[in-house]
Design an enzyme around this catalytic site. Sequence first.
Site, PDB file in Angstrom:
ATOM      1  N   LYS A  66       0.785  -1.233   0.000  1.00 32.58           N
ATOM      2  CA  LYS A  66       0.000   0.000   0.000  1.00 32.58           C
ATOM      3  C   LYS A  66       0.824   1.293   0.000  1.00 32.58           C
ATOM      4  CE  LYS A  66      -3.262  -1.036  -0.711  1.00 32.58           C
ATOM      5  NZ  LYS A  66      -3.488  -1.670  -2.056  1.00 32.58           N
ATOM      6  N   TRP A  71       1.464   2.095  -8.766  1.00 26.19           N
ATOM      7  CA  TRP A  71       1.787   3.373  -9.415  1.00 26.19           C
ATOM      8  C   TRP A  71       3.210   3.340  -9.987  1.00 26.19           C
ATOM      9  CZ3 TRP A  71       2.495   8.332  -5.909  1.00 26.19           C
ATOM     10  CH2 TRP A  71       2.668   9.461  -6.716  1.00 26.19           C
ATOM     11  N   HIS A 122       7.304  -6.880  -1.940  1.00 24.68           N
ATOM     12  CA  HIS A 122       7.020  -6.302  -0.622  1.00 24.68           C
ATOM     13  C   HIS A 122       7.966  -6.892   0.435  1.00 24.68           C
ATOM     14  CE1 HIS A 122       3.413  -4.541  -2.221  1.00 24.68           C
ATOM     15  NE2 HIS A 122       2.692  -5.638  -2.246  1.00 24.68           N
ATOM     16  N   SER A 152      -4.775   2.902   3.990  1.00 23.96           N
ATOM     17  CA  SER A 152      -4.943   2.255   2.698  1.00 23.96           C
ATOM     18  C   SER A 152      -5.050   0.731   2.876  1.00 23.96           C
ATOM     19  CB  SER A 152      -3.752   2.622   1.802  1.00 23.96           C
ATOM     20  OG  SER A 152      -3.879   2.044   0.540  1.00 23.96           O
ATOM     21  N   SER A 241       0.738   8.250 -15.611  1.00 26.63           N
ATOM     22  CA  SER A 241       0.786   7.707 -14.246  1.00 26.63           C
ATOM     23  C   SER A 241       0.057   8.583 -13.232  1.00 26.63           C
ATOM     24  CB  SER A 241       2.241   7.492 -13.818  1.00 26.63           C
ATOM     25  OG  SER A 241       2.923   8.724 -13.813  1.00 26.63           O
ATOM     26  N   PHE A 243      -2.938   9.783 -10.951  1.00 27.86           N
ATOM     27  CA  PHE A 243      -3.949   8.936 -10.313  1.00 27.86           C
ATOM     28  C   PHE A 243      -5.204   8.857 -11.184  1.00 27.86           C
ATOM     29  CE2 PHE A 243      -7.547   8.219  -7.422  1.00 27.86           C
ATOM     30  CZ  PHE A 243      -7.173   6.967  -6.959  1.00 27.86           C
ATOM     31  N   GLN A 244      -5.598  10.010 -11.727  1.00 28.14           N
ATOM     32  CA  GLN A 244      -6.818  10.041 -12.552  1.00 28.14           C
ATOM     33  C   GLN A 244      -6.686   9.116 -13.765  1.00 28.14           C
ATOM     34  OE1 GLN A 244      -5.291  12.665 -11.267  1.00 28.14           O
ATOM     35  NE2 GLN A 244      -6.849  13.351  -9.825  1.00 28.14           N
ATOM     36  N   MET A 246      -4.649   6.564 -14.185  1.00 27.72           N
ATOM     37  CA  MET A 246      -4.533   5.145 -13.820  1.00 27.72           C
ATOM     38  C   MET A 246      -5.870   4.594 -13.336  1.00 27.72           C
ATOM     39  SD  MET A 246      -0.684   4.559 -12.321  1.00 27.72           S
ATOM     40  CE  MET A 246      -0.863   2.768 -12.375  1.00 27.72           C
ATOM     41  N   ARG A 263      -7.837   3.761  -5.051  1.00 30.48           N
ATOM     42  CA  ARG A 263      -8.912   4.176  -4.145  1.00 30.48           C
ATOM     43  C   ARG A 263      -9.004   5.696  -4.109  1.00 30.48           C
ATOM     44  NH1 ARG A 263      -9.669   5.264   1.358  1.00 30.48           N
ATOM     45  NH2 ARG A 263      -7.411   5.518   1.480  1.00 30.48           N
TER      46      ARG A 263
HETATM   47  P1  A3P Z   1      -5.040   4.808  -1.175  1.00 33.79           P
HETATM   48  O1  A3P Z   1      -5.666   3.569  -0.641  1.00 33.79           O
HETATM   49  O2  A3P Z   1      -4.616   5.754  -0.081  1.00 33.79           O
HETATM   50  O3  A3P Z   1      -5.860   5.484  -2.213  1.00 33.79           O
HETATM   51  P2  A3P Z   1      -0.154  -0.282  -3.730  1.00 33.79           P
HETATM   52  O4  A3P Z   1      -0.160  -0.045  -5.187  1.00 33.79           O
HETATM   53  O5  A3P Z   1       1.240  -0.456  -3.185  1.00 33.79           O
HETATM   54  O6  A3P Z   1      -1.089  -1.361  -3.336  1.00 33.79           O
HETATM   55  O7  A3P Z   1      -0.644   1.066  -3.051  1.00 33.79           O
HETATM   56  C1  A3P Z   1      -1.968   1.480  -3.214  1.00 33.79           C
HETATM   57  C2  A3P Z   1      -2.108   2.948  -2.885  1.00 33.79           C
HETATM   58  O8  A3P Z   1      -1.488   3.734  -3.924  1.00 33.79           O
HETATM   59  C3  A3P Z   1      -3.574   3.351  -2.848  1.00 33.79           C
HETATM   60  O9  A3P Z   1      -3.668   4.395  -1.883  1.00 33.79           O
HETATM   61  C4  A3P Z   1      -3.762   3.853  -4.280  1.00 33.79           C
HETATM   62  O10 A3P Z   1      -4.886   4.662  -4.455  1.00 33.79           O
HETATM   63  C5  A3P Z   1      -2.466   4.608  -4.462  1.00 33.79           C
HETATM   64  N1  A3P Z   1      -2.183   4.893  -5.884  1.00 33.79           N
HETATM   65  C6  A3P Z   1      -2.290   4.033  -6.917  1.00 33.79           C
HETATM   66  N2  A3P Z   1      -1.979   4.649  -8.070  1.00 33.79           N
HETATM   67  C7  A3P Z   1      -1.660   5.923  -7.762  1.00 33.79           C
HETATM   68  C8  A3P Z   1      -1.264   7.054  -8.538  1.00 33.79           C
HETATM   69  N3  A3P Z   1      -1.151   6.987  -9.848  1.00 33.79           N
HETATM   70  N4  A3P Z   1      -1.014   8.206  -7.880  1.00 33.79           N
HETATM   71  C9  A3P Z   1      -1.141   8.287  -6.539  1.00 33.79           C
HETATM   72  N5  A3P Z   1      -1.515   7.240  -5.757  1.00 33.79           N
HETATM   73  C10 A3P Z   1      -1.779   6.079  -6.350  1.00 33.79           C
END
Ligand code: A3P
Length: 307
Positions: A66, A71, A122, A152, A241, A243-244, A246, A263
């Site tokens: 998390k 990303w 991990h 998260s 990359s 967030f929007q 992805m 999320r």
């Molecule tokens: P949140 O649950 O706080 O939204 P992982 O990929 O290691 O499982 O981590 C997941 C976390 O990274 C989630 O956080 C997810 O929304 C966030 N995440 C995934 N893609 C992202 C991006 N492009 N930019 C920022 N955060 C991102």
Amino acid sequence: MENSRKAFTDLIAKGVAAGSVMKRDEMMFSHKGILYPTTICSPEAFKALESFEARSDDVILAGYPKSGTNWLSQILNDLIAISQKKTLGKEKLEEFPYLEVGDPEKYERMLKLPSPRFMATHLRPENLPTSIFRKKVKILLLVRNPKDVATSFFHFSNGLGILPSYDTWDDFFTDFMSKKVAWGSYFEYLSEWNKYIDKENIMAITYEELKENPALGVKNIAAFFGIPLTEEELQLVVERSSFQSMKKNSEKTHGSFGNVFFRKGGVSDWKNLFSEEQNEKMDKVFEEQVAGTKLGKKLKYDVYCKA
Ligand code: A3P
């Protein structure tokens, strides 16, 4: 569904199906004192992983669950595609990208993959195959502030049936603070990786710094892996990359679980969950175990984790 990501979506779907018929206490097993999800990991795969032969040009992303590993996985895969003059996002995923996840035969199959191979993990450094350090494979270490990681992780545990779910946030917090979550203690993870932080083949980056200035972050990552980038390529990687972008693309990349992986993607969501007492507890543990270390300082705990 894009067929190219089948290795990802199939394994998750299988894990969810397996988890749905398991009792809560069957969903994790302990390996060398750390818990892992039975749904997607196995002692046999860990055994096979020990003799995994790394290549010096493998590209490795390490991060506690998390921390934003999906990303950074996309960013790194895009950079690899650029270095090979390929179209971004079109490559076929041959294996589930997390090294320790999957069947024991996966490492045999990985022998046949062309270089450079990408893998995320991990795992703590002492549990990675020794060939990775012997070959001085470059590792990008991603760290995120512990309060947002816990937040998260809680939502993820309740969103995806590969992990035990929780009735309340308080129950999850108790487990998070006492090493009873998958991949073990966040704080020990940081302390262990901190021992490797000065090695030339390791670069650390925080989720928060990348969020603050993605272009600079991507530029530094590309430089670390020796991948030249034009301004246009840099912008493309940054845009793809976000967030929007992805999240919008997540059904294609992560199937029906897209919304669970993507999320909120922000900083400070912990403020919606942590009680005063939980804040004090985590502040104390952070102070005692990691605040004084290089990695601990890099996290800027006072900026991101103090109310
Ligand atoms: P949140 O649950 O706080 O939204 P992982 O990929 O290691 O499982 O981590 C997941 C976390 O990274 C989630 O956080 C997810 O929304 C966030 N995440 C995934 N893609 C992202 C991006 N492009 N930019 C920022 N955060 C991102």
